[in-house]
Design a protein around this motif. Structure first.
Motif, PDB file in Angstrom:
ATOM      1  N   GLU A 119       0.925  -1.183   0.026  1.00  0.00           N
ATOM      2  CA  GLU A 119      -0.126  -0.003   0.045  1.00  0.00           C
ATOM      3  C   GLU A 119       0.716   1.299   0.018  1.00  0.00           C
ATOM      4  O   GLU A 119       0.424   2.328  -0.176  1.00  0.00           O
ATOM      5  CB  GLU A 119      -0.963   0.122   1.288  1.00  0.00           C
ATOM      6  N   HIS A 120       2.023   1.222   0.309  1.00  0.00           N
ATOM      7  CA  HIS A 120       3.049   2.319   0.450  1.00  0.00           C
ATOM      8  C   HIS A 120       3.764   2.337  -0.899  1.00  0.00           C
ATOM      9  O   HIS A 120       4.503   3.605  -1.211  1.00  0.00           O
ATOM     10  CB  HIS A 120       4.169   2.249   1.433  1.00  0.00           C
ATOM     11  N   VAL A 121       3.214   1.698  -1.835  1.00  0.00           N
ATOM     12  CA  VAL A 121       3.863   1.825  -3.284  1.00  0.00           C
ATOM     13  C   VAL A 121       2.805   2.482  -4.296  1.00  0.00           C
ATOM     14  O   VAL A 121       1.772   1.954  -4.102  1.00  0.00           O
ATOM     15  CB  VAL A 121       4.268   0.363  -4.012  1.00  0.00           C
ATOM     16  N   PRO A 122       3.243   3.638  -5.232  1.00  0.00           N
ATOM     17  CA  PRO A 122       2.248   4.198  -5.877  1.00  0.00           C
ATOM     18  C   PRO A 122       1.539   2.980  -6.847  1.00  0.00           C
ATOM     19  O   PRO A 122       2.232   2.060  -7.074  1.00  0.00           O
ATOM     20  CB  PRO A 122       3.124   5.049  -6.811  1.00  0.00           C
ATOM     21  N   THR A 123       0.048   3.189  -6.845  1.00  0.00           N
ATOM     22  CA  THR A 123      -0.850   2.237  -7.423  1.00  0.00           C
ATOM     23  C   THR A 123      -0.061   1.999  -9.067  1.00  0.00           C
ATOM     24  O   THR A 123      -0.232   0.764  -9.364  1.00  0.00           O
ATOM     25  CB  THR A 123      -2.016   2.905  -7.492  1.00  0.00           C
ATOM     26  N   ASN A 124       0.489   2.918  -9.710  1.00  0.00           N
ATOM     27  CA  ASN A 124       0.809   2.629 -11.078  1.00  0.00           C
ATOM     28  C   ASN A 124       2.370   1.767 -11.108  1.00  0.00           C
ATOM     29  O   ASN A 124       2.881   1.406 -12.126  1.00  0.00           O
ATOM     30  CB  ASN A 124       1.074   3.884 -11.988  1.00  0.00           C
ATOM     31  N   LYS A 125       2.942   1.581  -9.700  1.00  0.00           N
ATOM     32  CA  LYS A 125       4.141   0.934  -9.704  1.00  0.00           C
ATOM     33  C   LYS A 125       3.858  -0.453  -9.197  1.00  0.00           C
ATOM     34  O   LYS A 125       4.763  -1.475  -8.827  1.00  0.00           O
ATOM     35  CB  LYS A 125       5.393   1.671  -9.106  1.00  0.00           C
ATOM     36  N   GLN A 126       2.605  -0.718  -8.475  1.00  0.00           N
ATOM     37  CA  GLN A 126       2.357  -2.026  -7.419  1.00  0.00           C
ATOM     38  C   GLN A 126       2.548  -3.252  -8.433  1.00  0.00           C
ATOM     39  O   GLN A 126       3.444  -4.127  -7.908  1.00  0.00           O
ATOM     40  CB  GLN A 126       1.100  -1.854  -6.958  1.00  0.00           C
ATOM     41  N   ILE A 127       2.368  -3.389  -9.684  1.00  0.00           N
ATOM     42  CA  ILE A 127       2.539  -4.515 -10.746  1.00  0.00           C
ATOM     43  C   ILE A 127       3.724  -5.000 -10.904  1.00  0.00           C
ATOM     44  O   ILE A 127       4.383  -5.894 -10.904  1.00  0.00           O
ATOM     45  CB  ILE A 127       1.540  -4.612 -11.848  1.00  0.00           C
ATOM     46  N   GLU A 128       4.270  -3.722 -11.125  1.00  0.00           N
ATOM     47  CA  GLU A 128       5.983  -3.839 -11.381  1.00  0.00           C
ATOM     48  C   GLU A 128       6.715  -4.206 -10.195  1.00  0.00           C
ATOM     49  O   GLU A 128       7.531  -5.116 -10.286  1.00  0.00           O
ATOM     50  CB  GLU A 128       6.458  -2.370 -11.703  1.00  0.00           C
ATOM     51  N   MET A 129       6.405  -3.761  -9.026  1.00  0.00           N
ATOM     52  CA  MET A 129       6.920  -4.073  -7.745  1.00  0.00           C
ATOM     53  C   MET A 129       6.562  -5.726  -7.486  1.00  0.00           C
ATOM     54  O   MET A 129       7.715  -6.528  -7.414  1.00  0.00           O
ATOM     55  CB  MET A 129       6.411  -3.537  -6.463  1.00  0.00           C
ATOM     56  N   MET A 130       5.589  -6.032  -7.803  1.00  0.00           N
ATOM     57  CA  MET A 130       5.242  -7.617  -7.483  1.00  0.00           C
ATOM     58  C   MET A 130       5.984  -8.483  -8.567  1.00  0.00           C
ATOM     59  O   MET A 130       6.287  -9.746  -8.289  1.00  0.00           O
ATOM     60  CB  MET A 130       3.713  -7.802  -7.570  1.00  0.00           C
ATOM     61  N   ARG A 131       6.210  -7.885 -10.040  1.00  0.00           N
ATOM     62  CA  ARG A 131       6.975  -8.792 -10.686  1.00  0.00           C
ATOM     63  C   ARG A 131       8.316  -8.916 -10.381  1.00  0.00           C
ATOM     64  O   ARG A 131       8.837  -9.838 -10.546  1.00  0.00           O
ATOM     65  CB  ARG A 131       6.633  -8.116 -12.035  1.00  0.00           C
TER      66      ARG A 131
END
Length: 247
Positions: A119-131
């Motif tokens: 939830e601390h990751v910008p929403t447009n970066k969350q999928i990138e983070m999980m990849r």
């Protein structure tokens, strides 16, 4: 904390220390909490490695070491949190860009923890983070997450109580992020039937338990009515959603 490259620095401990301190008694209490909370969802610790992203003061790291994992590592973007983590003797490392760090250790970890982090990751970066998380997992590895639950009766306070939150999640939106990141098996437990409190009303513990049951019962009725569902047993109404996803 935000886990993309930081443009500004701020002291997250101004928020975090409303609930946590560096005392040994508190660290031991939090360690026991995480062992009980995470234990049923962990693989046997023999020769397994764990990465805690957003490790904070290292309470979960201590729990993983006591649980039996020999190879445990934590990272966080907050210097103050890492300083506290290291003072408590835990293996926390300061990183400026979490995704860049993850790119240096492909297929290295059997378990990745993201406890109150996504939830601390910008929403447009969350999928990138999980990849990026997917890439550091060894074959058959798992990620364990907790995120603010948008279905909770206190969802708005839980979402906006921390200034650094970007989002809350439903089971659908969390599954969307993880599926698009490439996770093949995603487990998000529901609440199950709403259990009635003990009937021994003369006990001091009865009234808090009764209020908790009443709030959840009424909230479930609202969800059933507004969402036109026959049942909400498959939904979680706690403050956080819990999820285990496998590579």
């Amino acid at each position: 904390m935000q886990h993309s490259k930081l443009k500004e620095q701020y002291d997250y401990t101004l928020y975090y220390r409303n609930w946590h301190d560096e005392s040994e008694s508190h660290a031991a209490k939090m360690c026991d909490f995480y062992k009980g909370f995470l234990g049923p969802h962990l693989p046997p610790p023999s020769r397994k490695s764990v990465l805690d992203i957003g490790c904070g003061m290292g309470f979960a790291l201590r729990a993983m070491r006591e649980y039996g994992f020999e190879h445990v590592q934590g990272v966080d973007v907050s210097p103050e949190q890492i300083d506290a983590c290291q003072r408590l003797g835990e293996p926390g490392e300061l990183v400026g860009d979490t995704c860049a760090f993850l790119s240096t250790c492909p297929r290295k970890f059997d378990v990745v923890l993201l406890l109150d982090v996504l939830e601390h990751v910008p929403t447009n970066k969350q999928i990138e983070m999980m990849r990026a998380v997917m890439d550091v997992l060894a074959p058959g590895g798992r990620v364990i997450l907790t995120v603010p639950n948008a279905t909770s009766p206190l969802a708005a306070r839980w979402r906006y109580g921390d200034f650094t939150h970007y989002s809350a999640f439903t089971e659908h939106s969390l599954r969307f992020v993880l599926s698009n990141a490439g996770f093949s098996r995603i487990e998000i437990p529901g609440q199950g039937p709403c259990k009635r409190p003990p009937v021994r009303f003369w006990r001091r513990s009865f009234w808090p338990a009764f209020r908790r049951w009443a709030v959840r019962f009424l909230w479930r009725q609202i969800l059933i009515a507004e969402l036109n569902l026959p049942s909400v047993d498959s939904l979680c109404v706690e403050l956080n959603l819990f999820c285990v996803a496998f590579k």
